[in-house]
Each structure stands twice: as structure tokens, then as C-alpha cells.
Design a protein around this motif. Structure first.
Motif, PDB file in Angstrom:
ATOM      1  N   VAL A 256      -3.048 -17.299   5.956  1.00 41.17           N
ATOM      2  CA  VAL A 256      -1.699 -17.268   6.194  1.00 41.17           C
ATOM      3  C   VAL A 256      -0.946 -16.859   4.822  1.00 41.17           C
ATOM      4  O   VAL A 256      -0.020 -15.995   4.872  1.00 41.17           O
ATOM      5  N   LYS A 259      -1.190 -12.998   4.798  1.00 43.05           N
ATOM      6  CA  LYS A 259      -0.316 -12.513   5.581  1.00 43.05           C
ATOM      7  C   LYS A 259       1.244 -12.334   4.973  1.00 43.05           C
ATOM      8  O   LYS A 259       1.935 -11.450   5.266  1.00 43.05           O
ATOM      9  N   GLU A 260       1.725 -13.671   4.616  1.00 39.23           N
ATOM     10  CA  GLU A 260       3.021 -13.969   4.250  1.00 39.23           C
ATOM     11  C   GLU A 260       3.460 -12.903   2.776  1.00 39.23           C
ATOM     12  O   GLU A 260       4.426 -12.441   3.005  1.00 39.23           O
ATOM     13  N   GLU A 263       3.820  -9.195   4.274  1.00 42.81           N
ATOM     14  CA  GLU A 263       5.082  -9.169   4.852  1.00 42.81           C
ATOM     15  C   GLU A 263       6.394  -9.190   3.994  1.00 42.81           C
ATOM     16  O   GLU A 263       7.339  -8.524   4.314  1.00 42.81           O
ATOM     17  N   ASN A 264       6.532 -10.050   2.973  1.00 41.05           N
ATOM     18  CA  ASN A 264       7.551 -10.296   2.066  1.00 41.05           C
ATOM     19  C   ASN A 264       7.740  -9.684   0.595  1.00 41.05           C
ATOM     20  O   ASN A 264       8.561  -9.662   0.286  1.00 41.05           O
ATOM     21  N   ASP A 274      -4.410  -7.561   6.232  1.00 37.08           N
ATOM     22  CA  ASP A 274      -3.921  -9.208   6.042  1.00 37.08           C
ATOM     23  C   ASP A 274      -5.231  -9.892   6.263  1.00 37.08           C
ATOM     24  O   ASP A 274      -5.177 -11.179   6.389  1.00 37.08           O
TER      25      ASP A 274
END
Length: 298
Positions: A256, A259-260, A263-264, A274
Motif C-alpha cells: 500500500v 502504491k501511494e 501515485e502521490n 508498484d
């Protein structure tokens, strides 16, 4: 008056062709680079080609003006030829010379499917090792991605290329493994300690440093730092994090987090994958985290 992409492209191409006044060869194609592709106008002279990213120029037009996008294109061409690398074409196709300039990069297979159709590569789980020749390292790294066509011209096989590239990469781009808290403390000029010892691995110039996972001896050195098994997190194409598998971290939480962050915080062009990976030091096995869990549960 607003121009759509095709109208803009036609006008920019016409204006650049008039400006260049037939002094250069001009061609058009789709360029596939690591983690990106774009429509290109290629300006060539004396075996040197400068690519104008037409998609990027259109975004400049939308954000600024046509004149701004046009002037930026002229600047790219002028700077490109002014700072062109000094390439001896005879050397370029002499493998005995060029093998001492070999290094590697590691990229996502999923994000580079089209690119990988035209280059030799070696797969590591959902990643691919690709190969480059270093041209110079004075003002940023100038290099050439080795394509299937170049490999054919050099008259060598992929295993030879791979073995030579791994060996030479460790010479011209040695790996570095540091304690993350020490790196953060140096960057912030203050003491920055973490509860858990996490390590960051890259190469000396910190460009495409995630390639160290393919270096001989990396897994063993990382295992010594981590005190045994570890998770490997691809924070970007430039570096990876080594997280000890000491029971304090759950694979799902790490997945998690990766991935975060992608993305950010990480530009798409700098993203690796990822995925979270695991190294079993007893089995000497590097694998995707989910494969590791499946193996544990069988």
C-alpha cells in the motif's frame, strides 16, 4: 485562434522546416523511451539526431503561447547540436572498445512493453534489465540505449552483452548502500532517526540507481545490512529501499505504501513498479512478495 494538436503540429513542423532551410534531415516517428513515448520530429546532421517532443511542445503552447513553444523548439535544436556528445562512429560499432562503456538500467516491463520489443533485455520478476553505452558523464549522463539492431551490428549474443554489462556497470557505477536515517540527517542538516533501520541503495551518481538489484553481490550485501531476509521497495528507478523482514512489517502495508508513494510523490517517468519484493537469504531467492507468501503457505 486555438489550434488542436494536429493543427499545431502542422504549423510547428512547417515553421521549423522553413527556419532550418534544408540544412538538416528531418524525419518523423514515434519515440519510445523509458516510461514514456511521444510523437517526434527528428532533426539530423552528421549522424547526430535531435528529437523534438511534439506532444510536449503542444502542452507548452496550451500553457503559454505558440511563439513560446516555437522558440523552445529552436532552443532545443541549437543546444542539442552545441552540446552534442563526441561520438566516433567507428568506435560505436567496435565492441572491444564499447564494452568498457556498458552499464545497465532496470525498468518496469508493464510500462515499457513497446520499448522492449526493440531492445535486448533480461527479466527479473516484473522488471527488465536493459543495456546502455555511456558516451560521456561530464554534464549529465549521455548514453545510447542498445537496441536489437545495434546488438546485431556488434555481432554478439545477448548473454555476452548481459555478462559484460553487469561486470562493467559495477565499475563505472558502483553501488552504494546507506542507512536511510543517516541520509535524511545529512539532507536536512539535523538528526533524523527512525524506529526501524531501513537502508537505501543506489549508484554513485544516483541516476537509475535501482539497477543495483541486478549487481553481483548486491543481495548478499543487502542481507548483511538487514540482518537476514529483507523486503525490497522500489521507491523509484533511481533507488530502492531495503526493509528488514524482522516481523515488524506486513507485506500488505508495504505494498500500500509503495502504491501511494508512486501515485502521490513520484513522477510517472521516474516510477519503477508498484510491487514489493522479498529476498530469502537462506534460499538465496529474490521474488515478488506475493510469491514469497505463497511459498510460505504451501
Amino acid at each position: 485562434m486555438y489550434m488542436n494538436y494536429n493543427e499545431f503540429k502542422t504549423k510547428l513542423i512547417d515553421d521549423l522546416e522553413n527556419k532550418l532551410n534544408n540544412e538538416f534531415d528531418i524525419s518523423f516517428n514515434k519515440i519510445y523511451k523509458i516510461n514514456e513515448s511521444y510523437d517526434a520530429m527528428t532533426i539530423s546532421k552528421d549522424n547526430i539526431g535531435i528529437n523534438i517532443n511534439l506532444n510536449k511542445q503542444y502542452r507548452m503552447y496550451l500553457d503559454n503561447s505558440y511563439d513560446y513553444a516555437y522558440q523552445r523548439a529552436i532552443h532545443i535544436i541549437e543546444e542539442g547540436f552545441r552540446n552534442k556528445p563526441n561520438i566516433d562512429m567507428k568506435e560505436l560499432y567496435d565492441y572491444n572498445v564499447m564494452k568498457n562503456k556498458l552499464f545497465i538500467e532496470i525498468i518496469s516491463i508493464k510500462s515499457n512493453i513497446d520499448l522492449l520489443e526493440s531492445v535486448p533485455y533480461k527479466q527479473i520478476e516484473d522488471m527488465a534489465i536493459v543495456y546502455r553505452f555511456l558516451l560521456n558523464n561530464d554534464n549529465g549522463r549521455a548514453s545510447i540505449l542498445i537496441t536489437n539492431q545495434i546488438l546485431h551490428t556488434l555481432n554478439i549474443d545477448e548473454n555476452t552483452l548481459h555478462n559484460d554489462a553487469i561486470k562493467n556497470a559495477q565499475i563505472i557505477n558502483p553501488m552504494i548502500i546507506n542507512d536511510l536515517s543517516e541520509v535524511l540527517s545529512e539532507m536536512m542538516n539535523e538528526d533524523y532517526s527512525t524506529k526501524e533501520r531501513i537502508f537505501i541503495a543506489s549508484v554513485a551518481d544516483k541516476i537509475h540507481g535501482a539497477c543495483v538489484i541486478a549487481y553481483k553481490g548486491f543481495m548478499e550485501q543487502a542481507s548483511l545490512k538487514a540482518g537476514g531476509d529483507f523486503y525490497l521497495l522500489p521507491s523509484s528507478i533511481h533507488e530502492v529501499l531495503i526493509v528488514p523482514d524482522n516481523g515488524h512489517f506486513r507485506l500488505e502495508d508495504l505494498q500500500v505504501m509503495v502504491k501511494e508513494v508512486n501515485e502521490n510523490e513520484v513522477d510517472e517517468i521516474d516510477q519503477l513498479t508498484d510491487s514489493v519484493y522479498h529476498y530469502d537469504h537462506k534460499e538465496q531467492l529474490f521474488e515478488l512478495g506475493e510469491k514469497y507468501l505463497q511459498r510460505l503457505n504451501t
